[in-house]
Motif scaffolding. Structure first.
Motif, mmCIF file in Angstrom:
data_model
loop_
_atom_site.group_PDB
_atom_site.id
_atom_site.type_symbol
_atom_site.label_atom_id
_atom_site.label_comp_id
_atom_site.label_asym_id
_atom_site.label_seq_id
_atom_site.Cartn_x
_atom_site.Cartn_y
_atom_site.Cartn_z
ATOM 1 N N GLY A 195 0.728 -1.100 -0.103
ATOM 2 C CA GLY A 195 -0.061 -0.118 -0.091
ATOM 3 C C GLY A 195 0.860 1.373 -0.077
ATOM 4 N N TYR A 196 1.811 1.293 0.710
ATOM 5 C CA TYR A 196 2.855 2.186 0.900
ATOM 6 C C TYR A 196 3.514 2.508 -0.563
ATOM 7 N N VAL A 197 4.058 1.602 -1.322
ATOM 8 C CA VAL A 197 4.534 1.673 -2.388
ATOM 9 C C VAL A 197 3.420 2.359 -3.565
ATOM 10 N N MET A 198 2.292 1.741 -3.474
ATOM 11 C CA MET A 198 1.365 2.240 -4.401
ATOM 12 C C MET A 198 1.191 3.801 -4.097
ATOM 13 N N TYR A 199 1.149 4.106 -2.792
ATOM 14 C CA TYR A 199 0.960 5.677 -2.513
ATOM 15 C C TYR A 199 1.821 6.617 -3.035
ATOM 16 N N ASP A 200 3.214 5.949 -2.865
ATOM 17 C CA ASP A 200 4.295 7.103 -3.234
ATOM 18 C C ASP A 200 4.295 7.051 -4.742
ATOM 19 N N VAL A 201 4.217 6.035 -5.234
ATOM 20 C CA VAL A 201 4.358 5.949 -6.673
ATOM 21 C C VAL A 201 3.157 6.899 -7.663
ATOM 22 N N THR A 202 1.978 6.542 -6.920
ATOM 23 C CA THR A 202 0.805 7.394 -7.229
ATOM 24 C C THR A 202 0.894 8.725 -6.921
ATOM 25 N N HIS A 203 1.454 9.208 -5.729
ATOM 26 C CA HIS A 203 1.908 10.554 -5.624
ATOM 27 C C HIS A 203 2.711 11.313 -6.549
ATOM 28 N N TYR A 204 3.624 10.632 -6.777
ATOM 29 C CA TYR A 204 4.778 11.004 -7.924
ATOM 30 C C TYR A 204 3.904 11.243 -9.240
ATOM 31 N N TYR A 205 3.124 10.418 -9.632
ATOM 32 C CA TYR A 205 2.238 10.430 -10.642
ATOM 33 C C TYR A 205 1.345 11.694 -10.812
ATOM 34 N N LEU A 206 0.679 11.877 -9.647
ATOM 35 C CA LEU A 206 -0.237 12.776 -9.720
ATOM 36 C C LEU A 206 0.326 14.249 -10.065
ATOM 37 N N HIS A 207 1.631 14.570 -9.468
ATOM 38 C CA HIS A 207 2.461 15.664 -9.678
ATOM 39 C C HIS A 207 2.855 15.736 -11.401
ATOM 40 N N HIS A 208 3.448 14.717 -11.652
ATOM 41 C CA HIS A 208 4.369 14.743 -12.720
ATOM 42 C C HIS A 208 3.718 14.134 -14.063
ATOM 43 N N GLY A 209 2.740 12.961 -13.710
ATOM 44 C CA GLY A 209 2.175 12.331 -14.851
ATOM 45 C C GLY A 209 1.109 13.309 -15.760
ATOM 46 N N GLN A 210 0.653 12.701 -16.948
ATOM 47 C CA GLN A 210 -0.381 13.496 -17.299
ATOM 48 C C GLN A 210 -1.540 12.478 -17.812
ATOM 49 N N PRO A 211 -2.167 12.252 -16.843
ATOM 50 C CA PRO A 211 -3.424 10.910 -16.773
ATOM 51 C C PRO A 211 -4.411 11.319 -17.988
ATOM 52 N N SER A 212 -4.804 10.182 -18.627
ATOM 53 C CA SER A 212 -5.714 10.269 -19.824
ATOM 54 C C SER A 212 -7.205 9.903 -19.360
ATOM 55 N N ARG A 213 -7.134 8.994 -18.229
ATOM 56 C CA ARG A 213 -8.346 8.500 -17.757
ATOM 57 C C ARG A 213 -9.308 9.336 -16.850
ATOM 58 N N LYS A 214 -10.439 9.298 -16.757
ATOM 59 C CA LYS A 214 -11.244 10.242 -15.796
ATOM 60 C C LYS A 214 -10.813 10.004 -14.275
ATOM 61 N N VAL A 215 -10.830 8.728 -13.971
ATOM 62 C CA VAL A 215 -10.370 8.460 -12.521
ATOM 63 C C VAL A 215 -9.155 9.152 -12.159
ATOM 64 N N THR A 216 -7.977 9.053 -12.930
ATOM 65 C CA THR A 216 -6.665 9.740 -12.653
ATOM 66 C C THR A 216 -6.683 11.043 -12.823
ATOM 67 N N ARG A 217 -7.448 11.626 -13.957
ATOM 68 C CA ARG A 217 -7.473 12.974 -14.116
ATOM 69 C C ARG A 217 -8.044 13.679 -12.808
ATOM 70 N N ASN A 218 -9.174 12.865 -12.312
ATOM 71 C CA ASN A 218 -9.909 13.410 -11.040
ATOM 72 C C ASN A 218 -8.964 13.453 -9.718
ATOM 73 N N LEU A 219 -8.385 12.361 -9.772
ATOM 74 C CA LEU A 219 -7.501 12.315 -8.747
ATOM 75 C C LEU A 219 -6.116 13.131 -8.580
ATOM 76 N N LYS A 220 -5.782 13.489 -9.864
ATOM 77 C CA LYS A 220 -4.657 14.413 -9.911
ATOM 78 C C LYS A 220 -5.282 15.863 -9.489
ATOM 79 N N LYS A 221 -6.446 16.334 -10.220
ATOM 80 C CA LYS A 221 -7.053 17.507 -9.654
ATOM 81 C C LYS A 221 -7.377 17.656 -8.206
ATOM 82 N N TYR A 222 -7.817 16.314 -7.507
ATOM 83 C CA TYR A 222 -8.136 16.554 -6.281
ATOM 84 C C TYR A 222 -6.757 16.924 -5.448
ATOM 85 N N HIS A 223 -5.818 16.287 -5.857
ATOM 86 C CA HIS A 223 -4.397 16.515 -4.804
ATOM 87 C C HIS A 223 -3.903 17.816 -5.182
#
Length: 258
Positions: A195-223
């Motif tokens: 769970g920690y690994v998933m959290y840290d990788v997700t956190h990085y992606y939310l700052h530097h990734g360019q999500p194309s799916r609605k779920v990840t776009r909304n999560l990036k916007k949320y953070h």
């Protein structure tokens, strides 16, 4: 980095924009061209205002004059799965070798991941956002989380340094061993670590990734909303579950907007 100074004097802004090179709050100058860690403590009560006014740049500041200590503050995102996924596998294999049934193994891992999400929320809300004003309090907070809010796009200080994570794993592992059985403890810990690994990788992606799916776009916007709009709400990273449970879900619009 170009020399940049943030002038502080009396909790008021001068004529420059809040995110510009100068901010007035108190008689102290933070020099961003010099190591920051032992400067920020001098801000006193003005630290909270200063640290929550982000500088959006992929170039992070220097923390320490020592190259050795400085190197410990910088971590590439890929180091997290590279280091910790083998550890997760090893812990899970220990439960398997002790004869745990597959359904119970999966259940323990799911419980571990679920407990991690609560830890993620609780640490972020109650420790990472603790209010400080003393010299050492400000210094500790800046190292722990304040640097991330001041420089949210610093890609080398987004994930937790492995050395610090390893130290924290020791008491957590001992606690899980105390609370569970010898057979289930490794699977529980492995699930939490996953769970920690998933959290840290997700956190990085939310700052530097360019999500194309609605779920990840909304999560990036949320953070990013937590970083740039309402910093005392929205503490969940991988989901908004615990924000909903504990009433820290940010409003969809800022107060006063229609």
């Amino acid at each position: 980095m170009t020399m940049m100074k943030i002038i502080l004097h009396s909790h008021l802004f001068d004529s420059e924009p809040p995110f510009g090179p100068k901010m007035v709050a108190q008689d102290f100058t933070v020099d961003l061209s010099k190591p920051l860690v032992f400067q920020v403590g001098h801000l006193g009560e003005a630290y909270q205002e200063w640290v929550h006014q982000p500088i959006v740049s992929k170039e992070g500041p220097r923390f320490f004059a020592s190259d050795f200590w400085e190197s410990l503050t910088r971590t590439e995102w890929w180091a997290i799965p590279l280091i910790w996924l083998p550890v997760v596998t090893w812990f899970i294999s220990r439960s398997v070798k002790m004869g745990i049934a597959l359904p119970q193994l999966v259940l323990m891992m799911v419980i571990g991941i679920f407990v991690w999400t609560l830890m993620e929320y609780s640490l972020h809300r109650f420790l990472f956002h603790i209010k400080t004003k003393s010299y050492w309090g400000n210094t500790f907070h800046y190292l722990l989380h304040g640097c991330h809010h001041k420089h949210p796009m610093d890609g080398l200080r987004l994930v937790f340094p492995p050395a610090a994570a390893a130290i924290l794993c020791v008491p957590l592992w001992n606690l899980i061993k105390f609370l569970s059985t010898p057979t289930t403890a490794p699977a529980l810990f492995g699930g939490g670590l996953l769970g920690y690994v998933m959290y840290d990788v997700t956190h990085y992606y939310l700052h530097h990734g360019q999500p194309s799916r609605k779920v990840t776009r909304n999560l990036k916007k949320y953070h990013l909303n937590h970083h740039f709009r309402i910093q005392d709400m929205g503490f969940g990273i991988t989901s908004s579950l615990w924000d909903r449970v504990f009433g820290t879900l940010p409003p969809s619009k800022s107060p006063g907007k229609k």
